[in-house]
Design a protein around this motif. Sequence first.
Motif, PDB file in Angstrom:
ATOM      1  N   LEU A  65       0.835  -1.203   0.000  1.00  0.00           N
ATOM      2  CA  LEU A  65       0.000   0.000   0.000  1.00  0.00           C
ATOM      3  C   LEU A  65       0.870   1.254   0.000  1.00  0.00           C
ATOM      4  CD1 LEU A  65      -2.850  -0.879   2.557  1.00  0.00           C
ATOM      5  CD2 LEU A  65      -2.945  -0.941   0.065  1.00  0.00           C
ATOM      6  N   SER A  79      -3.097  -0.617  -5.133  1.00  0.00           N
ATOM      7  CA  SER A  79      -4.445  -0.548  -4.577  1.00  0.00           C
ATOM      8  C   SER A  79      -4.665  -1.693  -3.589  1.00  0.00           C
ATOM      9  CB  SER A  79      -5.493  -0.624  -5.687  1.00  0.00           C
ATOM     10  OG  SER A  79      -5.564  -1.933  -6.218  1.00  0.00           O
ATOM     11  N   LYS A 132      -9.406   3.965  -3.399  1.00  0.00           N
ATOM     12  CA  LYS A 132      -9.119   5.206  -2.679  1.00  0.00           C
ATOM     13  C   LYS A 132     -10.045   5.387  -1.481  1.00  0.00           C
ATOM     14  CE  LYS A 132      -7.283   7.712  -6.681  1.00  0.00           C
ATOM     15  NZ  LYS A 132      -7.440   8.897  -7.555  1.00  0.00           N
ATOM     16  N   LYS A 166      -8.932   2.456   1.215  1.00  0.00           N
ATOM     17  CA  LYS A 166      -7.531   2.397   1.644  1.00  0.00           C
ATOM     18  C   LYS A 166      -7.307   2.931   3.056  1.00  0.00           C
ATOM     19  CE  LYS A 166      -2.848   3.227  -0.076  1.00  0.00           C
ATOM     20  NZ  LYS A 166      -2.027   3.706  -1.212  1.00  0.00           N
ATOM     21  N   PRO A 167      -7.921   4.058   3.463  1.00  0.00           N
ATOM     22  CA  PRO A 167      -7.720   4.521   4.847  1.00  0.00           C
ATOM     23  C   PRO A 167      -8.182   3.500   5.883  1.00  0.00           C
ATOM     24  CG  PRO A 167      -8.694   6.243   3.505  1.00  0.00           C
ATOM     25  CD  PRO A 167      -8.734   5.002   2.693  1.00  0.00           C
ATOM     26  N   SER A 190      -5.621   0.717   6.067  1.00  0.00           N
ATOM     27  CA  SER A 190      -4.443   1.201   6.793  1.00  0.00           C
ATOM     28  C   SER A 190      -4.718   1.276   8.290  1.00  0.00           C
ATOM     29  CB  SER A 190      -4.033   2.577   6.262  1.00  0.00           C
ATOM     30  OG  SER A 190      -3.653   2.510   4.908  1.00  0.00           O
ATOM     31  N   SER A 239       1.743   2.231   8.479  1.00  0.00           N
ATOM     32  CA  SER A 239       0.289   2.379   8.356  1.00  0.00           C
ATOM     33  C   SER A 239      -0.139   3.817   8.629  1.00  0.00           C
ATOM     34  CB  SER A 239      -0.418   1.419   9.325  1.00  0.00           C
ATOM     35  OG  SER A 239      -0.139   0.085   8.998  1.00  0.00           O
ATOM     36  N   ASN A 278       0.597   5.659   5.572  1.00  0.00           N
ATOM     37  CA  ASN A 278      -0.420   5.389   4.546  1.00  0.00           C
ATOM     38  C   ASN A 278      -1.699   6.152   4.817  1.00  0.00           C
ATOM     39  OD1 ASN A 278       1.222   3.646   3.078  1.00  0.00           O
ATOM     40  ND2 ASN A 278       0.503   1.813   4.147  1.00  0.00           N
ATOM     41  N   LEU A 279      -2.081   6.241   6.100  1.00  0.00           N
ATOM     42  CA  LEU A 279      -3.266   7.017   6.469  1.00  0.00           C
ATOM     43  C   LEU A 279      -3.065   8.485   6.126  1.00  0.00           C
ATOM     44  CD1 LEU A 279      -4.235   5.482   9.930  1.00  0.00           C
ATOM     45  CD2 LEU A 279      -5.726   5.636   7.923  1.00  0.00           C
ATOM     46  N   LYS A 318      -1.112   9.775   3.828  1.00  0.00           N
ATOM     47  CA  LYS A 318      -1.184   9.950   2.373  1.00  0.00           C
ATOM     48  C   LYS A 318      -2.629   9.868   1.871  1.00  0.00           C
ATOM     49  CE  LYS A 318       1.517   6.923   0.533  1.00  0.00           C
ATOM     50  NZ  LYS A 318       2.264   6.218  -0.536  1.00  0.00           N
ATOM     51  N   SER A 319      -3.426   8.997   2.487  1.00  0.00           N
ATOM     52  CA  SER A 319      -4.808   8.826   2.058  1.00  0.00           C
ATOM     53  C   SER A 319      -5.627  10.089   2.303  1.00  0.00           C
ATOM     54  CB  SER A 319      -5.461   7.649   2.791  1.00  0.00           C
ATOM     55  OG  SER A 319      -4.796   6.450   2.490  1.00  0.00           O
ATOM     56  N   ALA A 360      -4.737  12.805  -0.256  1.00  0.00           N
ATOM     57  CA  ALA A 360      -5.132  12.545  -1.654  1.00  0.00           C
ATOM     58  C   ALA A 360      -6.490  13.167  -1.956  1.00  0.00           C
ATOM     59  CB  ALA A 360      -5.177  11.051  -1.903  1.00  0.00           C
TER      60      ALA A 360
END
Length: 325
Positions: free
Chosen positions: A112, A117, A175, A178-179, A182, A315, A318-319, A321-322, A325
């Motif tokens: 991720l 995806s 998209k 994904k949060p 994560s 993680s 990743n959160l 970045k989510s 976005a």
Amino acid sequence: MKFRDPDLEDNPINAEHAELGIPPVEAAVLHPGHHPILKMAMWLAVFMLIAAAGYLGSRLFSENGIAGSENLIIETLHSEVFWSAVAVGLLAQVIDGALGMAYGITSTTFLLASGVSPAVASAGVHIAEVFTTGVSGISHVKLGNVNKKLFLRLLIPGITGAVVGAVLLSSIDGKVIKPYISAYLLLMGLYIISKVFRKIKAAKQEPKHVAKLALFGGFVDSVGGGGWGPVVTSTLVGSGHNPRETIGTVNFAEFFLTFASAIAFSLLVEDGPWPIVAGLVLGGLFAAPFAAYLCKKLHARTLMVMVGVLISVVSIFNLYKSFLA
């Protein structure tokens, strides 16, 4: 691609693992077991593995031909996704080889982070795991590590949860979900850390709510790209049940739910995860020496804290970045 040949002999490392409620490290084991239902399930797993290998091979060559397959290999070797998966496969297998768990959640967390995806990441991880979980599960049956009653209680709910999770993950925009994936992986990282501070008490009765546990474990395994081992094995072993039987049984059941997840993802995911599968497998092949080094240099508690912190930090990234976005 995780390799499982756990050493179940009495030694300081396994004593520490048993205290923490996690699987033993890999090595050869003995003591073959005999049971008609388990033998039948074992041979079914063998034929399923052969069928899966034949299907993948025929699909590759029928769609591309020999020349096309050569071009596909060249394209894969020049793919950034492939080399990211190689690095992820190496790291995840080192962790799994040293701890006996956390391959799926480690792989998915870092895939991720590389921009893959959730559906493609989980699909790649589960397809890569089909063969290794199959071989591992068959070995556990041959070595007498599988409890028939517990296996049957885990099997159908686990498969059901895995398929439902695959369908859900494949039908929702990456998209959007994904949060949540994560956040789940962050919780799993914190859960691994928390196990360091727990003490296992011997179980006084048969495990309850096994079907519900398997259903939930199969679901989060598909949706989160991993979690069957940390959720199911850790819960059962952590409640004081025989580590050897529990690990072997949960591992054998994992093959069937992984197989079901792989089929569901293959049918539902449009983007072929084959470069990821190839990268995970290739990276995993070179991991054993590094895992052995970690086992010698670090205690399981220390390694669990490091892995839990690593998964949690990535993680959180990743959160972050989510939400940007």
